[in-house]
Design a protein around this motif. Sequence first.
Motif, mmCIF file in Angstrom:
data_model
loop_
_atom_site.group_PDB
_atom_site.id
_atom_site.type_symbol
_atom_site.label_atom_id
_atom_site.label_comp_id
_atom_site.label_asym_id
_atom_site.label_seq_id
_atom_site.Cartn_x
_atom_site.Cartn_y
_atom_site.Cartn_z
ATOM 1 N N THR A 29 -88.128 -4.143 28.717
ATOM 2 C CA THR A 29 -89.115 -4.138 29.790
ATOM 3 C C THR A 29 -90.130 -3.027 29.552
ATOM 4 N N PRO A 30 -89.866 -1.769 29.955
ATOM 5 C CA PRO A 30 -90.937 -0.779 29.777
ATOM 6 C C PRO A 30 -91.148 -0.322 28.337
ATOM 7 N N LEU A 31 -90.085 -0.263 27.536
ATOM 8 C CA LEU A 31 -90.234 0.292 26.187
ATOM 9 C C LEU A 31 -90.898 -0.681 25.217
ATOM 10 N N PHE A 32 -90.318 -1.856 25.055
ATOM 11 C CA PHE A 32 -90.825 -2.814 24.069
ATOM 12 C C PHE A 32 -91.071 -4.201 24.657
ATOM 13 N N GLY A 33 -91.160 -4.298 25.979
ATOM 14 C CA GLY A 33 -91.290 -5.592 26.633
ATOM 15 C C GLY A 33 -92.504 -6.388 26.202
ATOM 16 N N THR A 34 -93.658 -5.754 26.179
ATOM 17 C CA THR A 34 -94.877 -6.461 25.798
ATOM 18 C C THR A 34 -94.835 -6.899 24.345
ATOM 19 N N ALA A 35 -94.372 -6.025 23.467
ATOM 20 C CA ALA A 35 -94.266 -6.380 22.040
ATOM 21 C C ALA A 35 -93.255 -7.501 21.834
ATOM 22 N N TRP A 36 -92.148 -7.466 22.572
ATOM 23 C CA TRP A 36 -91.138 -8.522 22.464
ATOM 24 C C TRP A 36 -91.712 -9.845 22.957
ATOM 25 N N ASP A 37 -92.443 -9.794 24.086
ATOM 26 C CA ASP A 37 -93.068 -11.008 24.623
ATOM 27 C C ASP A 37 -93.985 -11.664 23.594
ATOM 28 N N THR A 38 -94.860 -10.875 22.974
ATOM 29 C CA THR A 38 -95.781 -11.458 21.996
ATOM 30 C C THR A 38 -95.036 -11.944 20.759
ATOM 31 N N ALA A 39 -93.949 -11.298 20.425
ATOM 32 C CA ALA A 39 -93.164 -11.720 19.259
ATOM 33 C C ALA A 39 -92.563 -13.107 19.456
ATOM 34 N N ILE A 40 -92.217 -13.432 20.710
ATOM 35 C CA ILE A 40 -91.626 -14.749 20.983
ATOM 36 C C ILE A 40 -92.647 -15.734 21.535
ATOM 37 N N GLY A 41 -93.889 -15.284 21.731
ATOM 38 C CA GLY A 41 -94.929 -16.177 22.202
ATOM 39 C C GLY A 41 -94.910 -16.434 23.694
ATOM 40 N N ARG A 42 -94.467 -15.470 24.478
ATOM 41 C CA ARG A 42 -94.418 -15.607 25.937
ATOM 42 C C ARG A 42 -95.287 -14.537 26.568
ATOM 43 N N THR A 43 -95.486 -14.672 27.856
ATOM 44 C CA THR A 43 -96.192 -13.632 28.602
ATOM 45 C C THR A 43 -95.251 -13.045 29.635
ATOM 46 N N ARG A 44 -95.524 -11.844 30.058
ATOM 47 C CA ARG A 44 -94.635 -11.132 30.974
ATOM 48 C C ARG A 44 -94.455 -11.872 32.294
ATOM 49 N N GLY A 45 -95.394 -12.691 32.709
ATOM 50 C CA GLY A 45 -95.286 -13.410 33.973
ATOM 51 C C GLY A 45 -94.300 -14.563 33.951
ATOM 52 N N ASP A 46 -93.849 -14.976 32.774
ATOM 53 C CA ASP A 46 -92.894 -16.087 32.685
ATOM 54 C C ASP A 46 -91.576 -15.714 33.369
ATOM 55 N N ARG A 47 -90.987 -16.674 34.019
ATOM 56 C CA ARG A 47 -89.680 -16.475 34.672
ATOM 57 C C ARG A 47 -88.566 -16.905 33.724
ATOM 58 N N PHE A 48 -87.451 -16.216 33.833
ATOM 59 C CA PHE A 48 -86.291 -16.546 33.003
ATOM 60 C C PHE A 48 -85.156 -17.008 33.911
ATOM 61 N N SER A 49 -84.286 -17.845 33.384
ATOM 62 C CA SER A 49 -83.140 -18.341 34.151
ATOM 63 C C SER A 49 -82.091 -17.243 34.301
ATOM 64 N N ALA A 50 -81.109 -17.501 35.153
ATOM 65 C CA ALA A 50 -80.033 -16.535 35.389
ATOM 66 C C ALA A 50 -79.264 -16.228 34.102
ATOM 67 N N SER A 51 -79.165 -17.202 33.209
ATOM 68 C CA SER A 51 -78.426 -16.971 31.961
ATOM 69 C C SER A 51 -79.077 -15.878 31.118
ATOM 70 N N TYR A 52 -80.370 -15.672 31.279
ATOM 71 C CA TYR A 52 -81.088 -14.614 30.563
ATOM 72 C C TYR A 52 -80.530 -13.236 30.924
ATOM 73 N N TYR A 53 -79.936 -13.114 32.103
ATOM 74 C CA TYR A 53 -79.377 -11.845 32.566
ATOM 75 C C TYR A 53 -77.853 -11.801 32.435
ATOM 76 N N VAL A 54 -77.194 -12.927 32.608
ATOM 77 C CA VAL A 54 -75.730 -12.974 32.585
ATOM 78 C C VAL A 54 -75.194 -12.928 31.147
ATOM 79 N N VAL A 55 -75.791 -13.702 30.256
ATOM 80 C CA VAL A 55 -75.295 -13.761 28.877
ATOM 81 C C VAL A 55 -75.344 -12.386 28.196
ATOM 82 N N PRO A 56 -76.414 -11.600 28.336
ATOM 83 C CA PRO A 56 -76.399 -10.272 27.729
ATOM 84 C C PRO A 56 -75.311 -9.357 28.295
ATOM 85 N N LEU A 57 -74.991 -9.489 29.581
ATOM 86 C CA LEU A 57 -73.923 -8.678 30.155
ATOM 87 C C LEU A 57 -72.576 -9.049 29.535
#
Length: 134
Positions: A29-57
Amino acid sequence: MTTTLADLSWLAIGIATLVYYLLGALWFTPLFGTAWDTAIGRTRGDRFSASYYVVPLVSSLLVTVAMSLLVGATRTDNLADALVLGLVVGIGVALAVSVNNALTPHTPHPFRLGFITGGYHVVGIVAVTLIVAR
């Protein structure tokens, strides 16, 4: 291997899992969020599903348990050895796999993605190893 799941410090595993997971929140998010977004071709405003948060945990927990077993199996009992073990696994496995997996035809910036993601895992695995080796 002489270490079993019953031998592990589950308090240390819980703390290390949360550290690894929360590092991801900072990293992507604050450290490399923008660079990561452009690397995957997304923008910060995109929403992610719950699995985006649960699977990393869940993944953080699995990596932490695995590193705890490796700490026991290698009899790592000091911070210097824990640092070396964390770096070996972090760089030799996590960074290498992250860069390799990012090299797909649909990833706009695969090396950026691989190094951002792999860098997170190197730092996270080192932190986990230092915590569980105490």
